[in-house]
Design a protein around this motif. Structure first.
Motif, PDB file in Angstrom:
ATOM      1  N   ASN A   1       0.849  -1.195   0.000  1.00  0.00           N
ATOM      2  CA  ASN A   1       0.000   0.000   0.000  1.00  0.00           C
ATOM      3  C   ASN A   1       0.881   1.242   0.000  1.00  0.00           C
ATOM      4  OD1 ASN A   1      -2.675   1.058   0.005  1.00  0.00           O
ATOM      5  ND2 ASN A   1      -2.428   1.641   2.160  1.00  0.00           N
TER       6      ASN A   1
ATOM      7  N   HIS B   1       1.144   4.639   2.457  1.00  0.00           N
ATOM      8  CA  HIS B   1      -0.184   5.179   2.760  1.00  0.00           C
ATOM      9  C   HIS B   1      -0.745   4.522   4.026  1.00  0.00           C
ATOM     10  CE1 HIS B   1      -0.048   6.981  -1.195  1.00  0.00           C
ATOM     11  NE2 HIS B   1       0.105   5.797  -1.759  1.00  0.00           N
TER      12      HIS B   1
ATOM     13  N   THR C   1      -4.808   3.447  -4.153  1.00  0.00           N
ATOM     14  CA  THR C   1      -3.565   2.950  -3.547  1.00  0.00           C
ATOM     15  C   THR C   1      -3.348   1.460  -3.809  1.00  0.00           C
ATOM     16  OG1 THR C   1      -4.601   2.434  -1.397  1.00  0.00           O
ATOM     17  CG2 THR C   1      -3.764   4.679  -1.719  1.00  0.00           C
TER      18      THR C   1
ATOM     19  N   GLU D   1       0.760   2.666  -8.086  1.00  0.00           N
ATOM     20  CA  GLU D   1       0.330   1.683  -7.092  1.00  0.00           C
ATOM     21  C   GLU D   1       1.337   0.544  -7.023  1.00  0.00           C
ATOM     22  OE1 GLU D   1      -3.704   0.428  -7.672  1.00  0.00           O
ATOM     23  OE2 GLU D   1      -4.439   2.480  -7.939  1.00  0.00           O
TER      24      GLU D   1
END
Length: 452
Positions: free
Chosen positions: A298, A311, A367, A389
């Protein structure tokens, strides 16, 4: 003029007019549908009045800032045309502040720039002064009423990009049409001051080729298709992703009988029947739980800053099949949603996408993504990452087949998961452990009660 519809995209294709010359329209009435590289967008009318001219036809590609439509807004309630000697500020005050187009420019706070008009297009006096930017915000006024201060004008995606970069838009010089701050303006300012973060832009999937094929005559051996719109953007994004992020794909086949039994029991519950809980909802919940334990999946690689940005939230992209192809809107803060709420969100995204109402903003900022190839009867694939991503999970078809279960062979519901990840951010061990955690929840959904 055609407004900037998001992310500083330079052009849009006119899909269809909702009005014709001579029609009377009201403020904010939908007048046209245009297609950008991201989505089909409805344009609201900036005036109440009569349509006097349409400057483009269905299928035309129109540049941002080019004249699109002219109005006659004459009448007792219409603003009088400003005298030639009057200042730009006085002229701007006559313009309506349309929701979705932003406030009119005031004074010399920003220099006036010539908009990019279509070649040979005739501009009516009423549309000469129209400021058509897709920037839904209100003006900020100082305590002194004679000194109004306007918020820097930009589109929602540009404001999000600036926020992620830590850039104050009030300090950015605008180069866009009519003083609009563009994405490149923000990037240029960020480069000068050393701002580091860049925005992650999820990609839409290609539209069906049949939508763009040129008419052919019997006996033709080839068909030529214009490369534009969603297809062009998708190609650029996929090439950028494939040749920037080193992709690795790992597979795992899992017995999901317990999940299918859980779904069957939830469907039998009258209080939950309207929520349409399916395998995708359970997979989405499993991904959110696993991402909390494996934050490398992530995160994103910020090459310019030489940093890995992790994130602490999950904006979960969900591929949705539409008549135009696949689009990937995302569920914001999916980590905070229950299984029922995830099911509702997935259903809502799919319905909005099928109706062609997915906005560019809804496809920004993802994400991590999930694509359901199983809905097409496919067992597995090697999905390409959305740029920015670190991972994407392909969920395969659920098949009833012989499987080892408690030391014996039994018919079980079996599904294959395929995880592609960015090897700069995630090594083989991390990717494998993440995939096993997702599979464990699908194998035994009760395990979700034990995870945080």
């Amino acid at each position: 003029m055609l407004p900037d519809l998001g992310e500083g995209l330079p052009e849009a294709e006119l899909v269809q007019w909702m009005v014709a010359e001579g029609d009377t329209v009201t403020l904010n009435q939908t007048i046209a549908e245009v297609e950008t590289a991201k989505a089909v967008v409805e344009l609201p009318s900036p005036y109440a009045g009569t349509v006097t001219a349409l400057h483009a036809g269905a299928g035309d590609v129109v540049m941002v800032g080019s004249v699109l439509i002219s109005f006659d807004i004459g009448g007792d309630d219409a603003p009088a045309p400003a005298p030639a000697a009057e200042s730009a500020e006085e002229s701007a005050k006559a313009e309506p502040n349309l929701v979705g187009y932003g406030a009119a420019p005031r004074g010399s706070a920003r220099p006036q720039r010539r908009s990019r008009a279509a070649a040979g297009a005739h501009v009516s006096s009423s549309s000469d002064t129209a400021v058509l930017e897709a920037a839904p915000h209100d003006a900020i006024h100082l305590a002194e009423p004679d000194r109004p201060l306007e918020r820097p004008r930009s589109t929602p995606p540009v404001r999000l990009h600036a926020k992620q970069l830590g850039v104050d838009l009030a300090l950015v010089e605008a180069t866009g049409a009519s003083g609009l701050i563009t994405r490149s303006d923000v990037d240029a300012y960020a480069t000068r001051v050393g701002a580091s973060l860049t925005a992650a832009v999820p990609t839409a999937q290609p539209e069906p080729i049949s939508d763009l094929r040129q008419p052919s005559t019997p006996g033709e051996r080839t068909t030529r298709t214009p490369i534009r719109g969603v297809r062009k953007h998708t190609a650029d994004a996929m090439v950028r992703s494939a040749f920037t992020a080193p992709h690795v794909t790992t597979f795992l086949t899992v017995d999901v009988t317990a999940t299918t039994e859980l779904i069957a029991s939830l469907k039998a519950d009258r209080s939950l029947q309207e929520h349409k809980i399916g395998v995708m909802a359970v997979a989405a919940k499993a991904v959110c739980l696993a991402l909390a334990r494996h934050p490398g999946l992530n995160s994103r690689w910020d090459d310019a800053a030489g940093e890995i940005v992790e994130h602490h939230y999950v904006n979960l992209g969900i591929a949705a099949a539409t008549g135009r192809g696949l689009v990937v809107p995302n569920i914001r803060d999916a980590q905070d949603l229950t299984l029922v709420e995830l099911a509702d969100a997935i259903r809502g995204l799919a319905e909005t996408a099928r109706a062609g109402k997915t906005s560019p903003a809804e496809m920004m900022g993802g994400t991590f993504s999930i694509t359901n190839v199983g809905v097409f009867g496919v067992d597995a694939g090697t999905p390409i990452l959305n740029p920015g991503e670190a991972g994407i999970l392909a969920v395969g078809a659920v098949r009833r087949q012989p499987w080892e279960h408690r030391g014996e062979i039994a018919l079980r519901d079996v599904m294959t998961l395929a995880l592609s990840f960015d090897h700069r951010l995630v090594d083989g061990e991390q990717g494998s452990r993440f995939l096993v955690d997702v599979a464990d929840v699908l194998r035994e959904p009760g395990r979700a009660m034990l995870l945080r």
